[in-house]
Structure formats: structure tokens, C-alpha cells
Design a protein around this motif. Structure first.
Motif, PDB file in Angstrom:
ATOM      1  N   GLN A 303       0.755  -1.291  -0.105  1.00 13.78           N
ATOM      2  CA  GLN A 303       0.010   0.013  -0.009  1.00 13.78           C
ATOM      3  C   GLN A 303       0.931   1.266  -0.130  1.00 13.78           C
ATOM      4  N   ALA A 393      -2.273   0.110 -10.550  1.00 16.99           N
ATOM      5  CA  ALA A 393      -2.446  -0.624  -9.324  1.00 16.99           C
ATOM      6  C   ALA A 393      -1.787  -1.874  -9.603  1.00 16.99           C
ATOM      7  N   ARG A 402      -5.367  -2.298  -4.364  1.00 19.39           N
ATOM      8  CA  ARG A 402      -6.126  -1.641  -5.648  1.00 19.39           C
ATOM      9  C   ARG A 402      -5.962  -0.248  -5.518  1.00 19.39           C
ATOM     10  N   ARG A 405      -2.221   3.293  -6.353  1.00 20.40           N
ATOM     11  CA  ARG A 405      -1.842   3.448  -7.828  1.00 20.40           C
ATOM     12  C   ARG A 405      -0.681   4.347  -7.852  1.00 20.40           C
TER      13      ARG A 405
END
Length: 594
Positions: A303, A393, A402, A405
Motif C-alpha cells: 500500500q 495498481a 487496488r 496506484r
């Protein structure tokens, strides 16, 4: 007075004419009528008995036939097909690539009350408060006085707590059997597995639902009754995962970093063998997202979007070689500073007026990388990075990834082309970096990261660079470790290759002067890469050679060396002697940390 019915006159006359007693003749007639009536009643009774017997015979025959049918058929798990029954009480296990258990179910109980069955509400409240210290007798009693008969007390209780509740002997307190999700590996795989919770609960069962990670991504698969006995197998190797976490935790403390991440990926098919983000959390006790420990849920590996510094110089070099702009021995102008308007691009040290492309990588020259990128062109740079996945992503099977990005420049100018060539102006996750490195060092075939075991190898349709370009780049990355800025990652016998990257952390209005993200991206063995490793440390620093050091050569590179030392034997790799090939007439191997 009573009247006696008169006998029929015709019968009396007929009897007297025959010399018979009229009373006797009447009695005989009545007796005949009675016999006929009794005969008819008996016949009816016999018919009813036979009918009842037939009913009993047919009933017992039906039951016996059903029992025989059940005994003759193979046992099967009953499947409810009624749409009104949404509770799925079971969930499939999750295992690593070697079958080590990562997530399973354990039979437990919930506790609830039915107030209409209670005799002493205050006594129940006090007893439960004594067993569960987080509950208060006043709150429980208030709940019992509310409208409604049914109230949940706890969704899970331990066997000891269950026995204590049972010993209260209070009517109206009941246990609801269910399965709870257990994660035997604890926090060592927390960011990968995510966690679960009870979604729908009934008195006799409860449905588990994934809330993040693999548990959420494959929620339908794990809860499918047809597959509940088939474990979901991940690509993670818990032996490697544990080793990576131990090393990362020790180095994070050693360098006083506030966070760290590491990824070990199979270079041939993109399988993630280990992925660690620190600090982490225990999915058995998953913190609330908005609570004081909510930050622990954030995975820096999948992330965290960061500028990854000079690790991007490998992409600039590979793109230039693939398009015929330069080769390993091509001379690059490194005179500086390089100006573009009011901006100045400088090197960490003065490396002289010119370097070969290999030396640009070895010494980590920003000026040399920027000039190569300008020569290759902006469109070529964009196309190449798009092919490597830096425009989207990550496709890894984690829902959280997801939203991660990459951050691209809003206007991709020549300045952007130059700065992106050495990792500034474009931010991505360490997982993006790992899959991109795997794609350019494995022979040039694009791989996509996956957490599922058994991923297929890429085909020629996935080619991003030629095999020759990939081999040349591997030699350059090996030179970076053997005699360049990543020399502290060099582990004898394993031919580690890679590139360091040190990026200043962005702050309001610019970049911090004393905070960096230190990254190392590499592979081993460089002669035929099998595994790609990415290490990232957030705000590391160490005191060495008389001053504070923050660059990746002093922090991320030695961490990489420790990782390879730990995980290579686990992966079944033995140290082998390296044949040193002269590069540009230079065979001296020097340790340099930058």
C-alpha cells in the motif's frame, strides 16, 4: 301408565291358525333380527380391523424402505438449498506453499440470554460481570430490561469462561455453538491474511466474513460449502517469511527506522514467497481501523506509495540498451550540474566528466542517468514503465493494493523524464518495484505478482526486453554490489546483484533534509536470477565512519545481505564460487557505501 306396543294382527292370526303361541313366534322373529344385526356389525368391525392393519403395514414399510435406502447410499454433507438460510457456518483453511496452516477454524461458543426465562436478572448481571471484567453489572441489567427477549452477551468465549457461566446455574443464559477463525502464525502473516469477523449470527451458527487481505479477496471461495474441505494454498513460504521478519525487525531497531518492508519474489513467475511490513498486527486481535492502533493495518509493502530513488536507474539503463541508444560500455557525459531552467541535477560525488553506462550504475550517477533518459526519449520512457506496470495498481490478490496506484507527474516534461530516471517524480509501492525488477532480470519476461501457489510462467507474449539486454543488465547490477554503492549486500557464494535507492521524504512544501526512504532492489544469483528481493527502510540512520549515515548503501544494502544469508539455505540454494569477468578493463572489487 305404560303402553305396550301391539303385536301385528296378521302375525297373531297366522300363528293361531297354525296352532302356535303368538308370543313365542314374536320372540323368535326378534331373535332372528338381532342375529342379523350382530352379524352385520361384526362384518363391519372385521373390515375396519383389516383396513387398520393395512395402514400400519404400509407405514412401517415406508419407514423401513427409507432406512434401507439411507443405509445403502454413500454419506454426503447435507447442503441447504433454501434461499432463506444465509448462514454458512464453515470456512476453508488457508495454508502456505508447504502446507503450513495459516488460517483455520476452532469450535467455540457465543453466549446470549432470553430474559423471559430469567428468574433473577440482577443475579445474572452480577455473575456475568464477575466472569467478564470488561462488562459491568449495571450495563447488563439495563440491557436485560430493554424490550425484547433475546440479547447477545459475547460472540466468543473460552472454555474456562463457558464453564464459569455454566456454574452460575442461572436459567435464561444459553450458549450458541459456532466456529471462530484462528491464525496460528499470528502477526507474522497479518498483512497478507487480513482477518475476518462474524457477519450474520444466529443462536445455533454464525457466518464468518473476510474483512481484508486474502480473507476478503477469496471470501466466496473460502465460504463455499463445496470447497470447504479444500484448503486455499498461498505462494508464501512461512520459513522464509519468518526469517525475513526477524531480520527486518532487528535492522529496523538497529537503524532506528519508524517502518520497514521487504518482499521476496520468485523471479520466474512472480510468486511472492515472503512479504513483510513493519510494524504489523495480529489478525487474531485485529485493531479497529479508526482506533489508536489503526495505523498498524497499513502495509508498506503493498500500500505504501514512495519515491524509490536510484533503484529506477536500472530501468533507464535497460530501456536505453533495449532501444539501441547505449550499451554497457557506452561513454556518458557526466559533467555537472545538469541544468533545466531553474533546476539543477547533481551527483552525490564528483565522478568526473564521463562514465560508461556500467559505471553510471556502479557509482549511481544522477547526471548520467538523466542524460541517458533524455537520449532515449520521454515517450520511450513512458511506454517502458507502462509495460512494467508502473501506470496501474498492482494486480496482486490484496484488495488494499487496488487503491495504491502509482503517482505520476501531472505534466510529463523533460525535467520529469530526467528525474524519474533516477527515481524522483514517480512514486510506487515496493511490490511494483519487485515485479518490475523480476521482469527485467529473469530474461526479459513480464511477471505479475501473485500470492497463490502454482502461478504459470510468462510466455514470449510477455516479453519486455530481450534476453541479451537482461543478461547485460544483470552483469551491471552484479557490479553495483561487487564494487559499487551496494557492496555491503555482497554475500560470498550467492552472486547478489541489485541497486540502492535513497529518496528524500516529501513534507509540506518540499522534501525533508534529514529523513529518507532507503531502498534496495536486487536478485540472486546474478548469473541466473531465481529470486528478487526488495528491502525498504523508513527514516533509517546509523553512525558510521565518523558521521550519521542515512543512504541505502549503509542501511538497506546490509539488510539485503543479512536476508540472503538467512533465506538462501532455506530456499535450498548452496553457495557457489563466482567467476569474475573483467569489466571495462577493471577487475578490482572495492567496497563502497553510498
Amino acid at each position: 301408565m305404560m303402553r305396550v306396543p301391539l303385536r301385528p294382527l296378521a302375525r297373531v292370526i297366522a300363528a293361531r291358525s297354525q296352532g302356535l303361541d303368538p308370543d313365542l313366534a314374536e320372540a323368535e322373529r326378534r331373535a332372528a333380527v338381532l342375529r342379523n344385526r350382530r352379524s352385520e356389525e361384526r362384518r363391519r368391525a372385521e373390515w375396519r380391523l383389516w383396513l387398520l392393519c393395512a395402514v400400519f403395514v404400509m407405514g412401517f414399510s415406508a419407514v423401513g424402505g427409507k432406512m434401507a435406502l439411507i443405509a445403502a447410499t454413500d454419506p454426503e454433507e447435507p447442503v441447504r438449498e433454501i434461499a432463506g438460510d444465509p448462514i454458512r457456518a464453515h470456512r476453508a483453511d488457508i495454508v502456505d506453499r508447504n502446507g503450513v496452516l495459516l488460517a483455520t477454524n476452532m469450535v467455540t461458543n457465543a453466549i446470549y440470554v432470553e430474559t423471559r426465562q430469567m428468574v433473577d436478572k440482577a443475579g445474572v448481571a452480577q455473575g456475568l460481570a464477575a466472569i467478564f471484567p470488561d462488562l459491568s453489572a449495571e450495563t447488563l441489567l439495563e440491557k436485560f430490561e430493554r424490550p425484547g427477549n433475546f440479547h447477545w452477551i459475547r460472540s466468543e468465549i473460552s472454555p474456562e469462561q463457558q464453564q464459569a457461566v455454566f456454574d452460575l446455574g442461572q436459567p435464561g443464559v444459553y450458549f450458541g455453538p459456532r466456529e471462530t477463525r484462528v491464525y496460528p502464525q499470528g502477526q507474522r502473516a497479518g498483512h497478507i491474511l487480513g482477518g475476518s469477523r462474524y457477519e450474520r449470527e444466529g443462536a445455533r451458527a454464525a457466518e464468518l466474513e473476510g474483512v481484508a487481505g486474502i480473507e476478503y479477496q477469496y471470501d466466496e471461495r473460502l465460504g463455499d460449502p463445496a470447497q470447504v474441505n479444500t484448503p486455499l494454498q498461498l505462494s508464501i513460504d512461512m520459513r522464509v517469511q519468518n526469517a525475513v521478519r526477524d531480520v527486518l525487525d532487528a535492522q529496523m531497531e538497529n537503524f532506528t527506522a519508524i517502518g520497514a518492508a521487504a518482499i521476496v519474489m520468485d523471479a520466474q513467475n512472480g510468486e511472492v514467497v515472503a512479504m513483510v511490513s513493519l510494524p504489523d498486527f495480529d489478525p487474531n486481535d485485529r485493531p479497529a481501523p479508526r482506533g489508536p492502533q489503526g495505523d498498524l493495518l497499513f502495509s508498506r509493502a503493498s500500500q505504501g506509495v514512495y519515491e524509490l530513488g536510484s533503484t529506477f536507474k536500472a530501468f533507464a539503463a535497460a530501456n536505453a540498451m533495449e532501444r539501441g541508444v547505449a550499451g554497457p560500455g557506452t561513454i556518458i557525459d557526466t559533467r555537472g550540474p545538469l541544468t533545466w531552467g531553474r533546476f539543477r541535477i547533481r551527483d552525490f560525488h564528483n565522478y568526473g566528466p564521463e562514465l560508461t553506462l556500467t559505471e553510471v550504475m556502479v557509482k549511481s550517477s544522477n547526471i548520467g542517468s538523466a542524460r541517458i533518459a533524455l537520449e532515449t526519449g520521454t515517450l520511450a520512457q513512458q511506454d517502458f514503465l507502462r509495460e512494467l506496470g508502473f501506470f496501474d495498481a498492482s494486480p496482486v490478490e490484496l484488495p488494499e493494493a487496488r487503491s495504491a496506484r502509482p503517482l505520476l507527474p501531472p505534466r510529463w516534461s523533460e525535467l520529469s523524464t530526467m528525474t524519474i530516471s533516477y527515481g524522483h517524480g514517480l512514486a510506487a509501492t515496493p511490490l511494483h518495484l519487485a515485479s518490475a525488477y523480476a521482469s527485467i532480470v529473469n530474461g526479459g519476461l513480464r511477471v505479475r505478482p501473485t500470492l497463490l501457489a502454482g502461478a504459470p510462467a510468462p510466455t514470449e507474449e510477455d516479453r519486455v526486453v530481450s534476453r541479451e539486454t537482461s543478461q547485460a543488465l544483470n552483469q551491471m547490477l552484479r557490479a553495483v554490489v561487487s564494487r559499487g554503492t551496494a557492496s555491503y549486500a555482497d554475500i560470498e557464494g550467492y552472486q547478489v546483484g541489485g541497486k540502492t535507492g535513497t529518496a528524500d521524504k516529501p513534507v509540506a512544501g518540499g522534501y525533508a533534509d534529514d529523513k529518507v526512504i532507503a531502498t534496495f532492489a536486487g536478485m540472486f544469483p546474478a548469473s541466473d536470477p531465481r529470486y528478487v528481493v526488495v528491502v525498504s527502510l523508513d527514516e533509517p540512520e546509523t553512525f558510521a565512519a565518523g558521521m550519521i549515515r542515512r543512504t541505502a548503501g549503509w542501511t538497506a544494502a546490509p539488510t539485503m545481505g543479512m536476508l540472503v544469508t538467512r533465506i538462501a539455505p532455506i530456499l535450498g540454494m548452496r553457495p557457489t564460487p563466482e567467476v569474475i569477468v573483467a569489466d571495462q578493463g577493471t577487475t578490482t572489487l572495492a567496497r563502497v557505501a553510498q
